[in-house]
Design a protein around this motif. Sequence first.
Motif, PDB file in Angstrom:
ATOM      1  N   ARG A  79     -29.198 -29.768  23.656  1.00 43.02           N
ATOM      2  CA  ARG A  79     -29.666 -30.944  22.922  1.00 43.02           C
ATOM      3  C   ARG A  79     -29.984 -30.529  21.493  1.00 43.02           C
ATOM      4  O   ARG A  79     -30.775 -29.612  21.271  1.00 43.02           O
ATOM      5  CB  ARG A  79     -30.895 -31.534  23.602  1.00 43.02           C
ATOM      6  N   LEU A  80     -29.363 -31.220  20.561  1.00 45.66           N
ATOM      7  CA  LEU A  80     -29.588 -30.954  19.145  1.00 45.66           C
ATOM      8  C   LEU A  80     -30.626 -31.948  18.631  1.00 45.66           C
ATOM      9  O   LEU A  80     -30.591 -33.126  18.991  1.00 45.66           O
ATOM     10  CB  LEU A  80     -28.279 -31.097  18.370  1.00 45.66           C
ATOM     11  N   VAL A  81     -31.540 -31.474  17.801  1.00 42.66           N
ATOM     12  CA  VAL A  81     -32.642 -32.302  17.309  1.00 42.66           C
ATOM     13  C   VAL A  81     -32.558 -32.418  15.787  1.00 42.66           C
ATOM     14  O   VAL A  81     -32.407 -31.416  15.088  1.00 42.66           O
ATOM     15  CB  VAL A  81     -34.005 -31.687  17.709  1.00 42.66           C
ATOM     16  N   PHE A  82     -32.658 -33.662  15.312  1.00 44.97           N
ATOM     17  CA  PHE A  82     -32.636 -33.934  13.877  1.00 44.97           C
ATOM     18  C   PHE A  82     -33.787 -34.875  13.553  1.00 44.97           C
ATOM     19  O   PHE A  82     -33.881 -35.961  14.124  1.00 44.97           O
ATOM     20  CB  PHE A  82     -31.296 -34.565  13.471  1.00 44.97           C
ATOM     21  N   HIS A  83     -34.657 -34.449  12.662  1.00 42.58           N
ATOM     22  CA  HIS A  83     -35.814 -35.268  12.292  1.00 42.58           C
ATOM     23  C   HIS A  83     -35.384 -36.402  11.370  1.00 42.58           C
ATOM     24  O   HIS A  83     -34.538 -36.214  10.498  1.00 42.58           O
ATOM     25  CB  HIS A  83     -36.884 -34.414  11.604  1.00 42.58           C
TER      26      HIS A  83
END
Length: 146
Positions: A56-60
């Motif tokens: 899972r890639l997380v981008f704020h």
Amino acid sequence: MTTAVTRPYTVTADHTPAPDAYTATVYMNTDRDNYDGYEPHHPLAAATRTDGSPLRLVFHASDRITDHEAAADAAYTVGNRQGADDNGQRWPTDIRSVSIGDVIKVTGPDHWIIHLSVDSFGCFSAVPEPTTLITLAGKTRVTRRR
């Protein structure tokens, strides 16, 4: 009387709340004709970590990541080994790059979910939630084709 708190605030060093985040999960199209684009009957396998858990890639949320499509574009960029997500996570070297025909599931800060097929560089189309999800027998990672 004591009241339970369901979600404590996360603070950064300057004591401001952490930004909302988008999470992207890439589903690799394993169909023989995957590079012709995604079709609902195509089998998809989630990109995984070496332990088999979903990657899972997380981008704020920011002025760069303002919506689901911007998060999908950022995931596509990471998935083509051009940097890392906002937690410093890079694309595994033993999984092929994200390509036309793959599907990116993006969950937004509002918990709204959209599935976007990769149509061409920087172009995505909304698709229904895929129903043909598979785990490759004996191996859960989609490697490069030779």
